[in-house]
Write a protein that holds these residues in place. Sequence first.
Motif, short mmCIF file in Angstrom:
data_model
loop_
_atom_site.label_atom_id
_atom_site.label_comp_id
_atom_site.label_asym_id
_atom_site.label_seq_id
_atom_site.Cartn_x
_atom_site.Cartn_y
_atom_site.Cartn_z
N ILE A 1 0.95 -1.21 -0.10
CA ILE A 1 0.04 0.13 -0.10
C ILE A 1 0.88 1.47 -0.04
N ASP A 2 0.53 2.16 -0.74
CA ASP A 2 1.44 3.43 -0.74
C ASP A 2 0.32 4.84 -0.68
N ILE A 3 -1.02 4.73 -0.89
CA ILE A 3 -1.82 5.72 -0.69
C ILE A 3 -3.05 5.33 -0.12
N VAL A 4 -3.66 6.03 0.92
CA VAL A 4 -4.88 5.76 1.55
C VAL A 4 -5.85 6.79 1.74
N VAL A 5 -6.97 6.87 1.02
CA VAL A 5 -7.89 8.14 1.11
C VAL A 5 -9.18 7.31 1.86
N HIS A 6 -9.45 8.01 3.02
CA HIS A 6 -10.69 7.81 3.73
C HIS A 6 -11.91 8.71 3.44
N SER A 7 -12.74 8.24 2.43
CA SER A 7 -13.87 8.94 1.84
C SER A 7 -15.20 8.59 2.32
N ALA A 8 -15.42 7.65 3.05
CA ALA A 8 -16.38 6.84 3.50
C ALA A 8 -17.07 7.74 4.70
N GLY A 9 -18.21 8.15 4.74
CA GLY A 9 -18.83 9.04 5.71
C GLY A 9 -20.66 8.74 5.62
N ALA A 10 -20.97 9.05 6.95
CA ALA A 10 -22.53 8.70 6.95
C ALA A 10 -23.05 9.63 8.20
N ALA A 11 -24.24 10.05 8.03
CA ALA A 11 -24.85 10.94 8.85
C ALA A 11 -26.28 10.54 8.94
N THR A 12 -26.83 10.70 10.30
CA THR A 12 -28.20 10.50 10.36
C THR A 12 -28.69 11.93 10.74
N LEU A 13 -29.98 12.41 10.57
CA LEU A 13 -30.40 13.57 10.60
C LEU A 13 -31.88 13.61 11.40
N SER A 14 -31.88 14.95 12.09
CA SER A 14 -33.11 14.89 12.82
C SER A 14 -33.41 16.42 13.03
N ASP A 15 -34.71 16.87 12.66
CA ASP A 15 -35.21 18.01 12.80
C ASP A 15 -35.61 18.50 14.29
N GLY A 16 -35.44 17.38 15.21
CA GLY A 16 -35.76 17.65 16.50
C GLY A 16 -34.51 18.40 17.40
N GLY A 17 -32.96 18.47 16.76
CA GLY A 17 -32.12 19.15 17.40
C GLY A 17 -31.34 18.22 18.18
N VAL A 18 -30.26 18.58 18.95
CA VAL A 18 -29.16 17.77 19.49
C VAL A 18 -29.78 16.63 20.44
N LEU A 19 -30.49 17.18 21.27
CA LEU A 19 -31.11 16.28 22.49
C LEU A 19 -32.02 15.27 21.75
N SER A 20 -32.69 15.22 20.47
CA SER A 20 -33.17 14.16 20.08
C SER A 20 -32.54 13.20 19.43
N MET A 21 -31.29 13.30 19.07
CA MET A 21 -30.60 12.31 18.54
C MET A 21 -30.41 11.10 19.74
N GLY A 22 -30.51 9.87 19.10
CA GLY A 22 -30.25 8.69 20.06
C GLY A 22 -29.16 8.00 19.98
N GLU A 23 -28.89 6.85 20.45
CA GLU A 23 -27.52 6.23 20.48
C GLU A 23 -27.13 5.69 19.28
N HIS A 24 -28.26 5.20 18.42
CA HIS A 24 -27.88 4.81 16.99
C HIS A 24 -27.27 5.90 16.11
N ASP A 25 -27.69 7.13 16.16
CA ASP A 25 -27.40 8.30 15.63
C ASP A 25 -25.88 8.70 16.01
N TRP A 26 -25.47 8.50 17.01
CA TRP A 26 -23.99 8.63 17.47
C TRP A 26 -23.20 7.44 17.23
N GLU A 27 -23.86 6.44 17.25
CA GLU A 27 -23.00 5.14 16.94
C GLU A 27 -22.52 4.94 15.46
N VAL A 28 -23.44 5.52 14.51
CA VAL A 28 -23.47 5.48 13.05
C VAL A 28 -22.39 6.58 12.54
N ALA A 29 -22.40 7.79 13.32
CA ALA A 29 -21.42 8.66 13.21
C ALA A 29 -20.09 8.24 13.62
N LEU A 30 -20.09 8.02 14.67
CA LEU A 30 -18.66 7.97 15.21
C LEU A 30 -18.07 6.51 14.45
#
Length: 265
Positions: free
Chosen positions: A92-121
């Motif tokens: 291996i000579d080059i690695v590019v990390h482009s994979a990404g994911a996000a879950t969205l909520s119109d309810g704001g920060v406190l409406s985000m559950g464990e799954h939302d955080w787990e997917v992102a992190l």
Amino acid sequence: MSSSDNGGRDTAPEVVPYGEFDGKRVLVTGGSRGIGAAISQYLRARGARVATVARSRPTQNPSLPDLITGDLTQPAEAERVSHAVLDRLGGIDIVVHSAGAATLSDGGVLSMGEHDWEVALETNLMAAVRVDRALIPAMKSQGSGAVVHISSIQRRFALGASVPYATSKAALTAYSKALALEVAPYGVRVNSIAPGIVETEMSQDFANSLDDGKAELMGLFGGVPLGDVAKTAEVAELVGFLVSDRCPSVIGAEYAIDGGTMRSV
């Protein structure tokens, strides 16, 4: 705004093959679509052998060369995929990390559950950590290599609808900087790119989920001075520069590609 008004930005520049990356062995995570696909195409057209990782074989491009399927959010899978990359490419000579994911909520920060955080992190941070941990030792042994992490301007511009995504990208940037300082003495260069809004399936999904069009999506960031969003080919060009031999002293840097969205110094 017509293409003549914006310098032809509505049309991605033609990829002209040449041998800058002849013989280079490359991994692009998330390389089957969006920014990752553009990066893979760019490097492959310039001579590199590019392996990509996706959770499943894409229906739109089932014959994608050197595709390795696996879920990098799972530690055992990430290790298996990394070993498969080394076996397939012979190193291996080059690695590019482009994979990404996000879950969205119109309810704001406190409406985000464990799954939302787990997917992102897991997707935006830990997948990169696991693959780097498995592949960078080979770069250190050969005394050369380049790694690029695709972060986001949201690390400094958190939106209430996607705070887990912004948090994970902030962590990715901090991790990228620390890694860069650690491996630079071994000839391995690590940098990151922070795109703003880019025309991808992910940004389109984001806009649709908030019932907004592209213009209103730009408005969520306070407007884009350029008046348009970035194209995937632009990000690929910047990646190409960072992983090339043209910038041997660029280490631990972050490049924004956001049309001027971020106003802070």
